[in-house]
Design an enzyme around this catalytic site. Structure first.
Site, short mmCIF file in Angstrom:
data_model
loop_
_atom_site.label_atom_id
_atom_site.label_comp_id
_atom_site.label_asym_id
_atom_site.label_seq_id
_atom_site.Cartn_x
_atom_site.Cartn_y
_atom_site.Cartn_z
N SER A 105 0.87 -1.33 0.06
CA SER A 105 0.00 -0.04 -0.04
C SER A 105 1.00 1.30 -0.15
O SER A 105 1.94 1.22 0.32
CB SER A 105 -0.91 0.01 1.20
OG SER A 105 -1.36 1.20 1.59
N SER A 106 0.37 2.43 -0.63
CA SER A 106 1.04 3.83 -0.41
C SER A 106 1.58 4.06 0.99
O SER A 106 2.28 4.86 0.95
CB SER A 106 0.37 4.95 -1.23
OG SER A 106 -0.98 4.95 -0.55
N CYS A 107 0.71 3.55 1.87
CA CYS A 107 1.20 4.10 3.43
C CYS A 107 2.47 3.46 3.90
O CYS A 107 2.94 4.06 4.95
CB CYS A 107 0.08 3.51 4.26
SG CYS A 107 -0.26 1.99 4.76
N TYR A 163 0.17 -1.20 10.00
CA TYR A 163 -0.18 -1.66 8.98
C TYR A 163 0.85 -1.60 8.02
O TYR A 163 1.42 -2.61 7.11
CB TYR A 163 -1.26 -1.16 8.38
CG TYR A 163 -1.83 -1.89 6.86
CD1 TYR A 163 -2.38 -3.02 6.65
CD2 TYR A 163 -1.76 -0.82 5.67
CE1 TYR A 163 -2.74 -3.60 5.55
CE2 TYR A 163 -2.15 -1.36 4.55
CZ TYR A 163 -2.70 -2.73 4.59
OH TYR A 163 -3.18 -3.08 3.18
N LYS A 199 3.59 -4.41 5.95
CA LYS A 199 3.50 -4.25 4.70
C LYS A 199 5.06 -4.16 4.30
O LYS A 199 5.54 -4.78 3.26
CB LYS A 199 2.93 -3.28 3.92
CG LYS A 199 1.26 -3.73 4.05
CD LYS A 199 1.12 -5.11 3.17
CE LYS A 199 -0.36 -5.74 3.15
NZ LYS A 199 -0.48 -6.67 2.53
N HIS A 218 -12.90 2.67 4.41
CA HIS A 218 -11.90 3.68 3.88
C HIS A 218 -13.03 4.67 3.55
O HIS A 218 -14.16 4.79 3.60
CB HIS A 218 -11.20 3.05 2.46
CG HIS A 218 -9.90 2.06 2.90
ND1 HIS A 218 -10.10 0.98 2.90
CD2 HIS A 218 -8.93 2.62 3.58
CE1 HIS A 218 -8.90 0.40 3.37
NE2 HIS A 218 -8.01 1.37 3.62
O1 GFB Z 1 -9.51 6.08 3.25
P1 GFB Z 1 -9.15 6.61 4.67
O2 GFB Z 1 -9.52 5.93 5.93
O3 GFB Z 1 -7.51 6.35 4.33
O4 GFB Z 1 -9.12 8.20 4.94
P2 GFB Z 1 -5.80 6.98 4.71
C1 GFB Z 1 -8.69 9.11 3.99
C2 GFB Z 1 -9.14 10.60 4.43
O5 GFB Z 1 -10.52 10.71 4.42
C3 GFB Z 1 -8.61 10.84 5.88
C4 GFB Z 1 -10.96 11.30 5.52
O6 GFB Z 1 -8.19 12.31 6.00
C5 GFB Z 1 -9.89 10.94 6.78
O7 GFB Z 1 -10.10 11.62 7.96
N1 GFB Z 1 -12.32 10.84 5.97
C6 GFB Z 1 -13.53 11.67 5.88
C7 GFB Z 1 -13.13 9.71 6.05
N2 GFB Z 1 -14.62 11.15 6.05
C8 GFB Z 1 -14.25 9.66 6.21
C9 GFB Z 1 -15.08 8.36 6.24
O8 GFB Z 1 -16.26 8.53 6.47
N3 GFB Z 1 -14.43 7.19 6.52
C10 GFB Z 1 -13.10 7.42 6.52
N4 GFB Z 1 -12.34 6.18 6.41
N5 GFB Z 1 -12.31 8.57 6.19
C11 GFB Z 1 -5.51 4.40 4.98
C12 GFB Z 1 -4.77 3.65 5.84
O9 GFB Z 1 -5.23 5.44 5.10
O10 GFB Z 1 -4.92 4.22 3.58
C13 GFB Z 1 -4.51 2.23 5.50
O11 GFB Z 1 -5.15 3.68 7.24
C14 GFB Z 1 -4.42 2.05 4.00
O12 GFB Z 1 -3.64 1.43 6.27
C15 GFB Z 1 -5.23 2.91 3.37
O13 GFB Z 1 -3.14 1.82 3.68
C16 GFB Z 1 -4.67 2.89 1.62
O14 GFB Z 1 -5.53 7.17 3.29
O15 GFB Z 1 -6.19 7.90 5.60
#
Ligand code: GFB
Length: 311
Positions: free
Chosen positions: A108-110, A137, A141, A180
């Site tokens: 993953s890009s993280c 995570y 990875k 996500h």
């Molecule tokens: O998709 P997400 O959880 O992934 O969140 P990450 C992306 C952004 O969306 C963050 C905002 O800035 C969240 O605060 N966001 C806004 C929300 N509303 C929502 C919501 O309802 N749900 C969620 N989930 N986010 C993940 C990693 O990080 O990226 C994983 O935690 C993985 O490990 C994945 O690598 C690709 O990009 O922040």
């Protein structure tokens, strides 16, 4: 590897694995092997060894992982580190012992440092501290991709690893809290539309930038790399396009047809400020994405309505 070679897809029921199965079948692969979590627990070394002994796959694609959005990652770091380390170690090591012809491990890009220069090149790996919300995570990875790389360089095995940007599409997990951002917001906007709620909350400030890749594009890239890439160096898979979370929320609002107001809830974390990947290497090999965010969101929402995935 040819179309009759036996290929094991670990994690075939998830967003990524199910997309890869569709793509492999479309490409003509006829001999795919799959096991549900109930049939094979990949965190148990003896079960994995017994499975490989019985099936003897020629190729392996590792799409199995414990995944989730920012809140799930932040809340359950122990499980994210332990389960993903075990899955990666057991599958990659057993495949190496059996001298599997080709293995592709997905990360993953993280995995890249929180403040890596953007767009992020593959050489940024391990050059700085990770984003805290997904550190567990990311560490699992990084361990998996390094194990893949070492079996390639030390033993000459064709084991490769690829790092996709944030993925979405049909088959995603639409859990209200642990998903996500795209599936999370599709659910929230859809429910607000149905309930005539005047306002919906989007987590964080809306300012972080993210790059989103449609699952079928990812699956096509995986098939492409499986056939055309053998180097030990990890390779990025992305679009090179990015949007702010505020822009994304507006796009989802339009896709769903919600007419209320959006508010940002800064009590939730933003995560990493920006992570757009440099995809010069994979584009140079001849792969590129086909589905833009607008079209991808539309077909994801159509799939949700068709399958009742939010129930
Ligand atoms: O998709 P997400 O959880 O992934 O969140 P990450 C992306 C952004 O969306 C963050 C905002 O800035 C969240 O605060 N966001 C806004 C929300 N509303 C929502 C919501 O309802 N749900 C969620 N989930 N986010 C993940 C990693 O990080 O990226 C994983 O935690 C993985 O490990 C994945 O690598 C690709 O990009 O922040």
């Amino acid at each position: 590897m040819n179309l009759t070679s036996k290929i094991y897809i670990a994690g075939h029921r998830g967003l990524v694995g199910s997309g890869i199965v569709r793509a492999l079948r479309e490409a003509g692969y006829q001999n795919l092997v799959m096991r549900t979590h109930q049939e094979l627990d990949l965190t148990r070394q003896s079960e994995v060894e017994e499975f490989f002994e019985n099936e003897r796959p020629a190729g392996v694609i590792v799409a199995a992982a414990k995944v989730g959005g920012i809140l799930a990652n932040q809340s359950f770091p122990s499980e994210f580190l332990y389960e993903n380390l075990m899955i990666a170690s057991n599958v990659i090591h057993t495949a190496a012992k059996q001298k599997v012809e080709k293995l592709l491990f997905l990360g993953s890009s993280c995995i890249y440092p929180k403040f890596a220069p953007q767009p992020i090149q593959e050489k940024s790996l391990l050059t700085g501290p990770l984003e805290k919300t997904n550190e567990a995570y990311a560490i699992s990875k990084i361990a998996g991709l390094k194990l893949t790389e070492y079996y390639n360089t030390q033993y000459g095995l064709k084991f490769i690893s690829a790092m996709p940007s944030n993925l979405y599409g049909p088959g995603d997990n639409f859990h209200p809290d642990h998903s996500h951002v795209i599936p999370g917001l599709i659910r929230r906007f859809h429910e607000a539309k149905m309930n005539h709620s005047p306002v919906i909350k989007v987590w964080g400030t809306g300012k972080p930038l993210r790059e989103f890749l449609y699952v079928d594009d990812l699956a096509a890239a995986v098939c492409f790399l499986f056939q055309n890439y053998e180097a030990p160096e990890l390779i990025n898979i992305g679009t090179g396009d990015e949007v702010t979370i505020a822009e994304l929320a507006l796009l989802i609002k339009q896709t769903v047809g919600y007419e209320g107001k959006i508010e940002f809830d800064e009590g939730f974390p933003d995560g990493t400020p920006r992570k757009v990947m440099d995809c010069t290497r994979i584009r140079g090999l001849g792969w590129g994405p086909r589905v833009d965010l607008h079209a991808g969101l539309k077909s994801t929402y159509e799939w949700v309505l068709r399958t009742g995935a939010l129930k």
